[in-house]
Write a protein that holds these residues in place. Structure first.
Motif, PDB file in Angstrom:
ATOM      1  N   SER A   3       0.853  -1.197   0.000  1.00 13.18           N
ATOM      2  CA  SER A   3       0.000   0.000   0.000  1.00 13.18           C
ATOM      3  C   SER A   3       0.883   1.241   0.000  1.00 13.18           C
ATOM      4  CB  SER A   3      -0.896   0.011   1.243  1.00 13.18           C
ATOM      5  OG  SER A   3      -1.853  -1.010   1.199  1.00 13.18           O
ATOM      6  N   SER A   4       1.733   1.348  -0.999  1.00 10.65           N
ATOM      7  CA  SER A   4       2.615   2.502  -1.133  1.00 10.65           C
ATOM      8  C   SER A   4       3.014   2.656  -2.589  1.00 10.65           C
ATOM      9  CB  SER A   4       3.872   2.325  -0.272  1.00 10.65           C
ATOM     10  OG  SER A   4       4.854   3.284  -0.621  1.00 10.65           O
ATOM     11  N   PRO A   5       3.136   3.897  -3.070  1.00 16.14           N
ATOM     12  CA  PRO A   5       3.625   4.104  -4.435  1.00 16.14           C
ATOM     13  C   PRO A   5       5.049   3.594  -4.639  1.00 16.14           C
ATOM     14  CG  PRO A   5       2.588   6.094  -3.590  1.00 16.14           C
ATOM     15  CD  PRO A   5       2.726   5.162  -2.433  1.00 16.14           C
ATOM     16  N   GLY A   6       5.773   3.369  -3.558  1.00 12.94           N
ATOM     17  CA  GLY A   6       7.133   2.870  -3.668  1.00 12.94           C
ATOM     18  C   GLY A   6       7.246   1.361  -3.758  1.00 12.94           C
ATOM     19  N   ASN A   7       6.135   0.649  -3.605  1.00 12.14           N
ATOM     20  CA  ASN A   7       6.147  -0.815  -3.630  1.00 12.14           C
ATOM     21  C   ASN A   7       5.950  -1.291  -5.071  1.00 12.14           C
ATOM     22  OD1 ASN A   7       6.115  -3.506  -2.901  1.00 12.14           O
ATOM     23  ND2 ASN A   7       4.004  -3.454  -2.134  1.00 12.14           N
ATOM     24  N   VAL A   8       7.001  -1.138  -5.873  1.00  8.58           N
ATOM     25  CA  VAL A   8       6.887  -1.341  -7.327  1.00  8.58           C
ATOM     26  C   VAL A   8       7.437  -2.704  -7.730  1.00  8.58           C
ATOM     27  CG1 VAL A   8       7.556  -0.464  -9.593  1.00  8.58           C
ATOM     28  CG2 VAL A   8       7.093   1.130  -7.717  1.00  8.58           C
ATOM     29  N   VAL A   9       6.676  -3.416  -8.550  1.00  6.46           N
ATOM     30  CA  VAL A   9       7.124  -4.689  -9.116  1.00  6.46           C
ATOM     31  C   VAL A   9       6.733  -4.716 -10.590  1.00  6.46           C
ATOM     32  CG1 VAL A   9       6.872  -5.931  -6.928  1.00  6.46           C
ATOM     33  CG2 VAL A   9       4.979  -5.886  -8.553  1.00  6.46           C
ATOM     34  N   PRO A  10       7.439  -5.486 -11.424  1.00  7.69           N
ATOM     35  CA  PRO A  10       7.003  -5.660 -12.810  1.00  7.69           C
ATOM     36  C   PRO A  10       5.647  -6.364 -12.867  1.00  7.69           C
ATOM     37  CG  PRO A  10       9.287  -6.364 -12.532  1.00  7.69           C
ATOM     38  CD  PRO A  10       8.728  -6.147 -11.158  1.00  7.69           C
ATOM     39  N   VAL A  11       4.834  -5.967 -13.842  1.00  8.31           N
ATOM     40  CA  VAL A  11       3.500  -6.565 -13.977  1.00  8.31           C
ATOM     41  C   VAL A  11       3.593  -8.081 -14.110  1.00  8.31           C
ATOM     42  CG1 VAL A  11       1.425  -6.655 -15.411  1.00  8.31           C
ATOM     43  CG2 VAL A  11       2.535  -4.476 -14.972  1.00  8.31           C
ATOM     44  N   ARG A  12       4.578  -8.560 -14.837  1.00  4.08           N
ATOM     45  CA  ARG A  12       4.681 -10.006 -15.075  1.00  4.08           C
ATOM     46  C   ARG A  12       4.851 -10.803 -13.782  1.00  4.08           C
ATOM     47  NH1 ARG A  12       4.879 -11.394 -20.270  1.00  4.08           N
ATOM     48  NH2 ARG A  12       5.575  -9.896 -21.850  1.00  4.08           N
ATOM     49  N   GLU A  13       5.408 -10.164 -12.741  1.00  2.00           N
ATOM     50  CA  GLU A  13       5.633 -10.881 -11.483  1.00  2.00           C
ATOM     51  C   GLU A  13       4.342 -11.122 -10.704  1.00  2.00           C
ATOM     52  OE1 GLU A  13       8.623  -9.236  -8.996  1.00  2.00           O
ATOM     53  OE2 GLU A  13      10.216  -9.402 -10.501  1.00  2.00           O
ATOM     54  N   VAL A  14       3.317 -10.331 -10.968  1.00  2.00           N
ATOM     55  CA  VAL A  14       2.052 -10.461 -10.221  1.00  2.00           C
ATOM     56  C   VAL A  14       0.883 -10.802 -11.148  1.00  2.00           C
ATOM     57  CG1 VAL A  14       2.774  -8.970  -8.321  1.00  2.00           C
ATOM     58  CG2 VAL A  14       1.735  -7.952 -10.352  1.00  2.00           C
ATOM     59  N   ALA A  15       1.162 -11.078 -12.398  1.00  2.00           N
ATOM     60  CA  ALA A  15       0.100 -11.406 -13.350  1.00  2.00           C
ATOM     61  C   ALA A  15      -0.671 -12.645 -12.900  1.00  2.00           C
ATOM     62  CB  ALA A  15       0.700 -11.646 -14.732  1.00  2.00           C
ATOM     63  N   GLY A  16      -1.967 -12.626 -13.174  1.00  2.00           N
ATOM     64  CA  GLY A  16      -2.819 -13.763 -12.832  1.00  2.00           C
ATOM     65  C   GLY A  16      -3.611 -13.578 -11.555  1.00  2.00           C
ATOM     66  N   PRO A 108      -2.323   8.569  -8.481  1.00  2.00           N
ATOM     67  CA  PRO A 108      -0.943   8.702  -8.012  1.00  2.00           C
ATOM     68  C   PRO A 108      -0.635   8.032  -6.671  1.00  2.00           C
ATOM     69  CG  PRO A 108      -1.923  10.855  -8.550  1.00  2.00           C
ATOM     70  CD  PRO A 108      -3.023   9.863  -8.473  1.00  2.00           C
ATOM     71  N   ARG A 109      -1.642   7.736  -5.842  1.00  2.00           N
ATOM     72  CA  ARG A 109      -1.365   7.267  -4.484  1.00  2.00           C
ATOM     73  C   ARG A 109      -2.244   6.063  -4.137  1.00  2.00           C
ATOM     74  NH1 ARG A 109       2.332   9.918  -5.402  1.00  2.00           N
ATOM     75  NH2 ARG A 109       3.108  11.794  -4.362  1.00  2.00           N
ATOM     76  N   ASN A 110      -1.741   5.209  -3.262  1.00  2.00           N
ATOM     77  CA  ASN A 110      -2.523   4.048  -2.819  1.00  2.00           C
ATOM     78  C   ASN A 110      -2.308   3.743  -1.350  1.00  2.00           C
ATOM     79  OD1 ASN A 110       0.144   3.144  -3.113  1.00  2.00           O
ATOM     80  ND2 ASN A 110      -0.448   1.103  -3.801  1.00  2.00           N
ATOM     81  N   PHE A 111      -2.156   4.780  -0.532  1.00  2.00           N
ATOM     82  CA  PHE A 111      -2.018   4.561   0.908  1.00  2.00           C
ATOM     83  C   PHE A 111      -3.306   3.942   1.462  1.00  2.00           C
ATOM     84  CE2 PHE A 111       0.654   8.465   0.214  1.00  2.00           C
ATOM     85  CZ  PHE A 111       1.861   7.789   0.231  1.00  2.00           C
ATOM     86  N   PRO A 112      -3.212   3.143   2.531  1.00  2.00           N
ATOM     87  CA  PRO A 112      -4.399   2.463   3.063  1.00  2.00           C
ATOM     88  C   PRO A 112      -5.509   3.450   3.429  1.00  2.00           C
ATOM     89  CG  PRO A 112      -2.401   1.592   4.066  1.00  2.00           C
ATOM     90  CD  PRO A 112      -1.988   2.796   3.271  1.00  2.00           C
ATOM     91  N   GLY A 113      -6.694   3.191   2.947  1.00  2.00           N
ATOM     92  CA  GLY A 113      -7.847   4.011   3.280  1.00  2.00           C
ATOM     93  C   GLY A 113      -8.075   5.192   2.365  1.00  2.00           C
ATOM     94  N   ARG A 114      -7.097   5.570   1.551  1.00  2.00           N
ATOM     95  CA  ARG A 114      -7.285   6.715   0.668  1.00  2.00           C
ATOM     96  C   ARG A 114      -8.430   6.487  -0.309  1.00  2.00           C
ATOM     97  NH1 ARG A 114      -4.237  11.155  -1.443  1.00  2.00           N
ATOM     98  NH2 ARG A 114      -4.746  11.576  -3.626  1.00  2.00           N
ATOM     99  N   SER A 115      -8.681   5.239  -0.653  1.00  2.00           N
ATOM    100  CA  SER A 115      -9.742   4.900  -1.602  1.00  2.00           C
ATOM    101  C   SER A 115     -11.139   4.995  -0.990  1.00  2.00           C
ATOM    102  CB  SER A 115      -9.524   3.478  -2.109  1.00  2.00           C
ATOM    103  OG  SER A 115      -9.722   2.554  -1.050  1.00  2.00           O
ATOM    104  N   GLY A 116     -11.208   5.162   0.331  1.00  2.00           N
ATOM    105  CA  GLY A 116     -12.495   5.150   1.016  1.00  2.00           C
ATOM    106  C   GLY A 116     -12.735   3.870   1.790  1.00  2.00           C
ATOM    107  N   ASN A 117     -11.803   2.931   1.692  1.00  2.00           N
ATOM    108  CA  ASN A 117     -11.913   1.663   2.406  1.00  2.00           C
ATOM    109  C   ASN A 117     -10.550   1.333   3.013  1.00  2.00           C
ATOM    110  OD1 ASN A 117     -12.320  -0.919   3.337  1.00  2.00           O
ATOM    111  ND2 ASN A 117     -12.857  -1.807   1.366  1.00  2.00           N
TER     112      ASN A 117
END
Length: 210
Positions: A3-16, A108-117
């Motif tokens: 839950s952070s913009p810094g937690n970056v991985v290639p899409v292929r690593e989490v596909a599926g 731009p952001r995905n901190f916990p709760g920012r989405s409303g949940n």
């Protein structure tokens, strides 16, 4: 990834991984091309029955251009849900994701709760990844789709609608306008200008992402 913009991985690593929402837009990031490329990816197709494919136009100007160029029709026909132009889901003003379900968003952001949940699982992705994943129902590398990469140029002559803009009143006339405010709205206090130099204790020093 959550839950952070810094937690970056290639899409292929989490596909599926199964998703429940793919969200393109908000006021903070996307331009015309981001919506148009998503529209080209889903053109003539249908989004996965489990996925809420949310389209949040950045502004009325971009929305008008998407309508004129046919991209909005492609998004709607594929199952996209069109929302009001503005911030919206980026700051939790609607489109809150389901608890503990992956929501792919182009914000731009995905901190916990920012989405409303507070128990969200928001992943930040490109419009290409959001659109491809909306079709398959799982995190999908758009390069794995059986299609040529859509190249979207900006419009040579974008539609600029100035008729919706209200010009400001002359200064003298504006000074005579009385603001109508309910009892829950307080007036701002009159503040002195800031001095050129401030000396004060530091109460809190924080880390990254603040």
């Amino acid at each position: 990834m959550p839950s952070s913009p810094g937690n970056v991985v290639p899409v292929r690593e989490v596909a599926g991984q199964e998703i429940h929402q793919a969200y393109v837009g908000s006021s903070a990031n996307p331009g015309y091309r981001d919506f148009a490329v998503a529209a080209e990816i889903v053109k003539g197709k249908r989004v996965h029955e489990r996925v809420s494919f949310d389209i949040n136009p950045t502004s009325r100007q971009i929305l008008e251009n998407l309508v004129r160029d046919g991209h909005l029709l492609n998004l709607i026909h594929a199952g996209g849900r069109i929302h009001q132009a503005g911030c919206n889901g980026c700051i939790g003003m609607g489109q809150a994701p389901a608890t503990d379900k992956i929501s792919l968003r182009t914000v731009p952001r995905n901190f916990p709760g920012r989405s409303g949940n507070r128990e969200d699982k928001v992943c930040l992705v490109s419009p290409e990844t959001a659109a491809a994943s909306a079709l398959t129902g799982v995190i999908t590398d758009p390069r794995d789709l059986d299609m040529a990469y859509p190249r979207i140029p900006d419009p040579d002559q974008p539609m600029l609608n100035y008729q919706m803009l209200v010009p400001p009143l002359p200064v003298e006339e504006a000074a005579r306008v009385t603001l109508e405010k309910g009892p829950n709205i307080a007036s701002l206090p009159v503040l002195d200008g800031l001095p050129n130099r401030l000396e004060l204790p530091v109460l809190l020093k924080v880390g990254d992402n603040i």
